[in-house]
Design an enzyme around this catalytic site. Structure first.
Site, PDB file in Angstrom:
ATOM      1  N   ARG A   7       0.968  -1.173   0.084  1.00  0.00           N
ATOM      2  CA  ARG A   7      -0.164  -0.076   0.005  1.00  0.00           C
ATOM      3  C   ARG A   7       0.846   1.246   0.030  1.00  0.00           C
ATOM      4  O   ARG A   7       0.427   2.301  -0.629  1.00  0.00           O
ATOM      5  CB  ARG A   7      -1.016   0.033   1.130  1.00  0.00           C
ATOM      6  CG  ARG A   7      -2.122  -0.952   1.138  1.00  0.00           C
ATOM      7  CD  ARG A   7      -2.894  -1.073   2.428  1.00  0.00           C
ATOM      8  NE  ARG A   7      -3.619   0.062   2.837  1.00  0.00           N
ATOM      9  CZ  ARG A   7      -4.464   0.244   3.730  1.00  0.00           C
ATOM     10  NH1 ARG A   7      -4.333  -0.633   4.663  1.00  0.00           N
ATOM     11  NH2 ARG A   7      -4.996   1.205   4.133  1.00  0.00           N
TER      12      ARG A   7
ATOM     13  N   CYS B 127      -1.549   5.647   9.483  1.00  0.00           N
ATOM     14  CA  CYS B 127      -2.009   4.363   8.998  1.00  0.00           C
ATOM     15  C   CYS B 127      -3.035   4.443   7.981  1.00  0.00           C
ATOM     16  O   CYS B 127      -3.128   5.689   7.093  1.00  0.00           O
ATOM     17  CB  CYS B 127      -2.450   3.426   9.830  1.00  0.00           C
ATOM     18  SG  CYS B 127      -3.668   4.011  10.987  1.00  0.00           S
TER      19      CYS B 127
END
Length: 280
Positions: free
Chosen positions: A179, A238
């Site tokens: 990611r 995050c």
């Protein structure tokens, strides 16, 4: 009770479960992509209550998932749960170590001093063959907790943007490497792929060993590899401000003191086109 670590073991919790001021909370988190709630666990730790940071103890007007609520909302809701100024709070989740650190950080941000995470969560409790119940508890009396926000513990997008080029700060992203480096699409489909310029990557699961937080030596090695030192302010991000708190917990246990969490995280940063993104 004074504990230097933010972690307690299942055996410790079992031995202190009947302490007068002890409170136990279970946290859960909905699936990122589907929004479906976690599966119902096989049982619960006795006296545990649900801490619903997903739908109730959050800023329901922000447009972002489970954002930090205002101090007034937090105070009102945790008083309903019976939290007092002198409560000793232990949070656990059903995955081992995933969403519980988020609740730990919420209490820390709101000024509560004696708050801990059950290392290994419910799986560690089960592994120890400790007593369970078939349902969660509910508070019988309101608490007297007073929110006293610790401003440095939470940062917004503007503060993160300023910190990306600051020599005394490091922005650390807890998402997976795939990611971070835009090798896969974000699970929330409206978000851009990639990372913030100058941010570094430490996937949160690299700080977990068999459902428990890794040992201090391992954690210190992880942070040393990122080139951070104890003078840096570490800003954790995050997908939505949950696993960033796993890194905050890891850094706390490794002896770092200047810690902040970016509450909006990638759910805010990756939306739209106003904030810079490196897609490689």
């Amino acid at each position: 009770m004074q504990i230097s670590s933010a972690l307690v073991s299942a055996n410790w919790l079992s031995e202190h479960l009947q302490d007068e001021n002890l409170m136990v909370f279970m946290s859960t988190m909905d699936d990122i992509a589907s929004g479906k709630p976690e599966a119902t666990p096989a049982g619960y730790i006795p006296n545990a209550q649900l801490f619903d940071f997903e739908h109730k103890i959050c800023d329901t007007q922000s447009g972002l998932p489970h954002s930090m609520p205002s101090p007034a909302v937090f105070q009102r809701e945790v008083r309903k749960l019976g939290v007092n100024q002198d409560s000793v709070i232990v949070i656990y989740d059903n995955q081992g170590l995933f969403s519980a650190p988020r609740v730990w950080w919420m209490f820390k941000y709101m000024g509560h001093k004696r708050v801990y995470v059950l290392n290994g969560g419910y799986p560690a409790w089960e592994y120890g063959a400790l007593k369970t119940t078939s349902s969660l508890s509910k508070a019988t009396l309101p608490g007297d907790f007073v929110s006293e926000p610790q401003a440095d513990l939470l940062v917004d997008a503007g503060q993160v943007l300023a910190g990306l080029n600051a020599t005394d700060r490091r922005v650390i992203d807890a998402r997976s490497a795939d990611r971070f480096y835009a090798k896969v699409a974000e699970p929330r489909p409206h978000l851009r792929a990639g990372h913030m310029p100058n941010a570094v990557n430490l996937p949160f699961n690299q700080c977990i060993d068999n459902g428990r937080l890794a040992d201090v030596h391992t954690l210190r090695s992880k942070f040393n590899l990122l080139g951070v030192n104890h003078q840096h302010r570490l800003i954790f991000s995050c997908g939505s401000g949950v696993t960033a708190c796993v890194l905050a917990l890891a850094a706390h246990e490794a002896g770092y003191n200047h810690l902040s969490v970016y509450d909006g995280s990638w759910s805010e940063w990756g939306a739209g086109n106003t904030l810079p993104v490196v897609a490689e």
